[in-house]
Write a protein that holds these residues in place. Sequence first.
Motif, mmCIF file in Angstrom:
data_model
loop_
_atom_site.group_PDB
_atom_site.id
_atom_site.type_symbol
_atom_site.label_atom_id
_atom_site.label_comp_id
_atom_site.label_asym_id
_atom_site.label_seq_id
_atom_site.Cartn_x
_atom_site.Cartn_y
_atom_site.Cartn_z
ATOM 1 N N LEU A 190 0.817 -1.226 0.000
ATOM 2 C CA LEU A 190 0.000 0.000 0.000
ATOM 3 C C LEU A 190 0.847 1.270 0.000
ATOM 4 O O LEU A 190 0.299 2.376 -0.004
ATOM 5 N N TYR A 233 -8.477 3.276 1.189
ATOM 6 C CA TYR A 233 -7.677 2.161 0.681
ATOM 7 C C TYR A 233 -8.284 1.516 -0.561
ATOM 8 O O TYR A 233 -7.685 0.619 -1.150
ATOM 9 N N TYR A 234 -9.484 1.970 -0.956
ATOM 10 C CA TYR A 234 -10.192 1.358 -2.084
ATOM 11 C C TYR A 234 -10.599 2.431 -3.088
ATOM 12 O O TYR A 234 -10.803 3.595 -2.727
ATOM 13 N N MET A 246 -7.868 -1.528 -5.143
ATOM 14 C CA MET A 246 -7.372 -0.769 -4.001
ATOM 15 C C MET A 246 -6.545 0.425 -4.487
ATOM 16 O O MET A 246 -6.201 0.516 -5.670
#
Length: 483
Positions: free
Chosen positions: A165, A181-182, A210
């Motif tokens: 990430l 996060y999406y 994501m």
Amino acid sequence: MLKNEFFNNVMQDFNTGYWQLHKNPYVENWSDKFYEILGYSKKDVPPNFDYFLEHLLHKEDVDVFRDNFLNYRINNVSFKQHIKILNKNRKYQLFRCATNDELPVNIKAGIRFLFFFETKLEPDKTIKKDNFYYKETAQMTSTGSWHVDFRKKESYWDFETYRILEYPEDYKPSLKDSANYYTEDCRQLAADSFFNCAMMGTPFSTEIKMVTANNREFWARAIGKPVYNENKEIIGIRGVFQDIDDIKRKEVRLQKSVDIIAAQNSRLFNFAHIVSHNLRSHTSNLSLLAQLIEDIDDPKEKEELIKEVKTISSNLNTTIEHLNEIVTIQTNNKQERVPVKFKDALKLVINGISHMISISNCQIRSDFSQVEKINYIPAYLESILLNLITNAIKYKHPERDPVITIKSYMEKGSTYLKVSDNGRGIDLSLFKDKVFGMYKTFHYNKDAVGIGLFLTKNQVESLDGTINVESEVNKGTTFTIEF
């Protein structure tokens, strides 16, 4: 009892015990071999899950084993895990436990089992080795682990999750930031999956898009399952996600290629049908007339038949022209695309059919403010607009003047053109699969040929676009083109 006798015999020969799960959630049947390996008798230890957690299982393994076992019992989620069990000599023995589906052979059992395979390796060394392989596996497969603790209201990521990430190691993950996060179009799926898991204990495994800290979008395989406490209450969610962006994008490209091939095959089939059916029909009629002309002596009758020949020849020529247009579309789609303004293309079309527009009292309203131009083949865009506008005028409602609305817009990175009218409409319950077919008509106009929409669809699809139709009888029709 296991139905696979061969496997049953193997179980007896090796240090392997098992639990047999019953429908009653508080009952397990522990095998004699399980007791024997640990040195207990059935009088010493009751076959009870809670007793096993409290008195036999090593404290380090309790939380994960509890989650795995309850998810197996409640949701039939298979698992395998190394655990340490206290034997009668007060020493811990290392076992690898596995469910039915995690075994290397099919035991053909109608009920669920949990098997315990004793390993002779030292527990501490095995754990260190497992941790090493865990990190190696996580890095090589781009798989990150995460955990949400509802009691502490905290979220936890492992080292690989931070890397995937693209967040710094001092970043503290939080449920408040989870939507970030999406991608926007996948946030509802993420919320629904998380909610169902948290509230109803439903595990999830889904493909989702994501977003990293650097705004890089990627496809991930997200898997999660509930975490239980000693009272079998859900106190969190534990899961993993794997970066599958390369695989997913290849899959999307492959599916797009399959769709293109399917569409091309459909057009080829349609083309072959027209060639074989329509041309054969014309040639058969010509052959029949030629025979009749030879057999008839009356000059007047021959003259009438010759007129018929002219008509059939004209129809044959028209059919060949249509087929030639289709072939031309497929060969011209390699032309260089250039910037084309929607306004300019529409102006050319309106000038060409101004008389038709005037006679029908047609109003054409356009809005190209969102997307003014597109890289396209100019002749194709003009042809598409021409066919859709002339169709709307031809099939106008008998009780009102035609009004045609044309709008361009952008949505999810794609350019769209919407052409709507207030005409007779099409009964899609009867004709949905035939709207874009060659020589398909849905009204009784004498000048209806059924070639315009077929050519329009071919032109759009030859440049990797799509065209869809929505219609309601007596209200109107809307065509939407995605370029």
